[in-house]
Design a protein around this motif. Sequence first.
Motif, PDB file in Angstrom:
ATOM      1  N   LEU A  57      16.783  14.780  11.077  1.00 18.07           N
ATOM      2  CA  LEU A  57      17.031  16.032  11.787  1.00 18.07           C
ATOM      3  C   LEU A  57      15.721  16.726  12.149  1.00 18.07           C
ATOM      4  O   LEU A  57      15.576  17.261  13.255  1.00 18.07           O
ATOM      5  N   ALA A  58      14.763  16.718  11.223  1.00 14.42           N
ATOM      6  CA  ALA A  58      13.449  17.281  11.550  1.00 14.42           C
ATOM      7  C   ALA A  58      12.791  16.497  12.675  1.00 14.42           C
ATOM      8  O   ALA A  58      12.184  17.069  13.594  1.00 14.42           O
ATOM      9  N   LEU A  59      12.926  15.178  12.644  1.00 14.17           N
ATOM     10  CA  LEU A  59      12.319  14.324  13.661  1.00 14.17           C
ATOM     11  C   LEU A  59      12.938  14.565  15.033  1.00 14.17           C
ATOM     12  O   LEU A  59      12.235  14.638  16.045  1.00 14.17           O
ATOM     13  N   SER A  60      14.236  14.709  15.079  1.00 13.01           N
ATOM     14  CA  SER A  60      14.891  14.963  16.362  1.00 13.01           C
ATOM     15  C   SER A  60      14.471  16.319  16.936  1.00 13.01           C
ATOM     16  O   SER A  60      14.314  16.468  18.151  1.00 13.01           O
ATOM     17  N   LYS A  61      14.270  17.311  16.063  1.00 13.83           N
ATOM     18  CA  LYS A  61      13.778  18.612  16.523  1.00 13.83           C
ATOM     19  C   LYS A  61      12.412  18.486  17.183  1.00 13.83           C
ATOM     20  O   LYS A  61      12.147  19.094  18.228  1.00 13.83           O
ATOM     21  N   ALA A  62      11.529  17.691  16.572  1.00 16.02           N
ATOM     22  CA  ALA A  62      10.188  17.523  17.120  1.00 16.02           C
ATOM     23  C   ALA A  62      10.227  16.891  18.503  1.00 16.02           C
ATOM     24  O   ALA A  62       9.497  17.300  19.413  1.00 16.02           O
ATOM     25  N   VAL A  63      11.087  15.886  18.677  1.00 14.87           N
ATOM     26  CA  VAL A  63      11.198  15.218  19.970  1.00 14.87           C
ATOM     27  C   VAL A  63      11.736  16.173  21.033  1.00 14.87           C
ATOM     28  O   VAL A  63      11.177  16.303  22.127  1.00 14.87           O
ATOM     29  N   MET A  64      12.814  16.866  20.717  1.00 18.56           N
ATOM     30  CA  MET A  64      13.433  17.753  21.703  1.00 18.56           C
ATOM     31  C   MET A  64      12.529  18.918  22.062  1.00 18.56           C
ATOM     32  O   MET A  64      12.485  19.343  23.220  1.00 18.56           O
ATOM     33  N   ARG A  65      11.774  19.432  21.096  1.00 12.99           N
ATOM     34  CA  ARG A  65      10.897  20.557  21.391  1.00 12.99           C
ATOM     35  C   ARG A  65       9.814  20.169  22.397  1.00 12.99           C
ATOM     36  O   ARG A  65       9.440  20.970  23.259  1.00 12.99           O
ATOM     37  N   HIS A  66       9.318  18.940  22.321  1.00 12.61           N
ATOM     38  CA  HIS A  66       8.275  18.520  23.252  1.00 12.61           C
ATOM     39  C   HIS A  66       8.751  18.614  24.698  1.00 12.61           C
ATOM     40  O   HIS A  66       7.963  18.952  25.588  1.00 12.61           O
ATOM     41  N   SER A 130       9.438   6.656  11.360  1.00 11.95           N
ATOM     42  CA  SER A 130       9.887   7.509  10.257  1.00 11.95           C
ATOM     43  C   SER A 130       9.614   6.839   8.924  1.00 11.95           C
ATOM     44  O   SER A 130      10.109   5.739   8.657  1.00 11.95           O
ATOM     45  N   ASP A 131       8.798   7.523   8.100  1.00 11.12           N
ATOM     46  CA  ASP A 131       8.461   7.049   6.748  1.00 11.12           C
ATOM     47  C   ASP A 131       7.944   5.615   6.778  1.00 11.12           C
ATOM     48  O   ASP A 131       8.359   4.755   5.992  1.00 11.12           O
ATOM     49  N   THR A 132       7.026   5.384   7.711  1.00  8.34           N
ATOM     50  CA  THR A 132       6.359   4.089   7.853  1.00  8.34           C
ATOM     51  C   THR A 132       4.866   4.182   7.570  1.00  8.34           C
ATOM     52  O   THR A 132       4.283   3.296   6.950  1.00  8.34           O
ATOM     53  N   ALA A 157       5.919  11.223  17.559  1.00  8.60           N
ATOM     54  CA  ALA A 157       6.694  11.999  16.594  1.00  8.60           C
ATOM     55  C   ALA A 157       7.014  11.102  15.413  1.00  8.60           C
ATOM     56  O   ALA A 157       7.472   9.966  15.591  1.00  8.60           O
ATOM     57  N   TYR A 158       6.781  11.611  14.205  1.00  4.19           N
ATOM     58  CA  TYR A 158       7.015  10.776  13.032  1.00  4.19           C
ATOM     59  C   TYR A 158       7.206  11.626  11.782  1.00  4.19           C
ATOM     60  O   TYR A 158       6.928  12.840  11.764  1.00  4.19           O
ATOM     61  N   THR A 159       7.685  10.986  10.738  1.00  4.74           N
ATOM     62  CA  THR A 159       7.772  11.609   9.417  1.00  4.74           C
ATOM     63  C   THR A 159       7.060  10.733   8.406  1.00  4.74           C
ATOM     64  O   THR A 159       6.942   9.515   8.578  1.00  4.74           O
ATOM     65  N   ILE A 222       9.929  17.492   6.954  1.00  5.66           N
ATOM     66  CA  ILE A 222       8.884  17.914   7.870  1.00  5.66           C
ATOM     67  C   ILE A 222       8.610  16.763   8.835  1.00  5.66           C
ATOM     68  O   ILE A 222       8.402  15.629   8.405  1.00  5.66           O
ATOM     69  N   ALA A 223       8.618  17.061  10.122  1.00  2.17           N
ATOM     70  CA  ALA A 223       8.257  16.072  11.139  1.00  2.17           C
ATOM     71  C   ALA A 223       6.963  16.496  11.800  1.00  2.17           C
ATOM     72  O   ALA A 223       6.717  17.684  12.030  1.00  2.17           O
TER      73      ALA A 223
END
Length: 245
Positions: A57-66, A130-132, A157-159, A222-223
Amino acid sequence: MGSIMICNVCNGKSFTHGKILWDALVNEWEINEFEREYINRQQGSRCDECGCNFRSLALSKAVMRHWSFQGTFQDFVKKYKSLKILELNEASDLTKWLKEMPNRVLGEYPAIDMQCMPYANGSFDLVIHSDTLEHIKEPVLALLECRRVLRKGGVLAYTVPVIVDRVTRSRNGLQKSYHGFPDTGSDDYLVHTEYGADMWQQVLQAGFDNVRMDTFDYPAAIAISASDGNGPIQRPLLQRLFRRV
């Protein structure tokens, strides 16, 4: 935790909270009960409707905000289906939506090494993972590669798992620690870096102009997102920059 949470992937309002950390990993990380609780929320809490965990959910927020998109991630992938996307090692629970985008490329380890990817300069509008990064031996080099394959105006975008009250540390010289399941022993899951509140520094070391963070149920998820107004970097320059890091 807030009294009302809304899933930004599907607008769901009901969540189930699970525990995923085991005692041996807690001891290896040297985390306290407060830290254990919010990391459990990051990984083990999910929207009952779409199944996304909190880091997704944090990651999707980061993508959409861009892209300044107001709405759900389900709607975002429909509106922006022309974006060219590089998804590395599956971006957690967002994969089932990202794979609906016709220009999405999935790069998976070991076929794709994030430290030396086979893609051309400036190939993608979005690079997402994500978490990589905590499993990459040279994370700044991996971030440089992510920057190289981004187009001008694109975003990374990543976590990563973050312990917010400490600084980032390398696990070099420490007991080997693995993510996955309690019996995981494969070096594919070996943790090289434990990230703390200064995790944004590696993004700037990789040469990005801008770094931002988006949260869901802070400090649980946190993303990080990064962009570069100068356009794609060339691999020879990338290699010279890395030698200075």
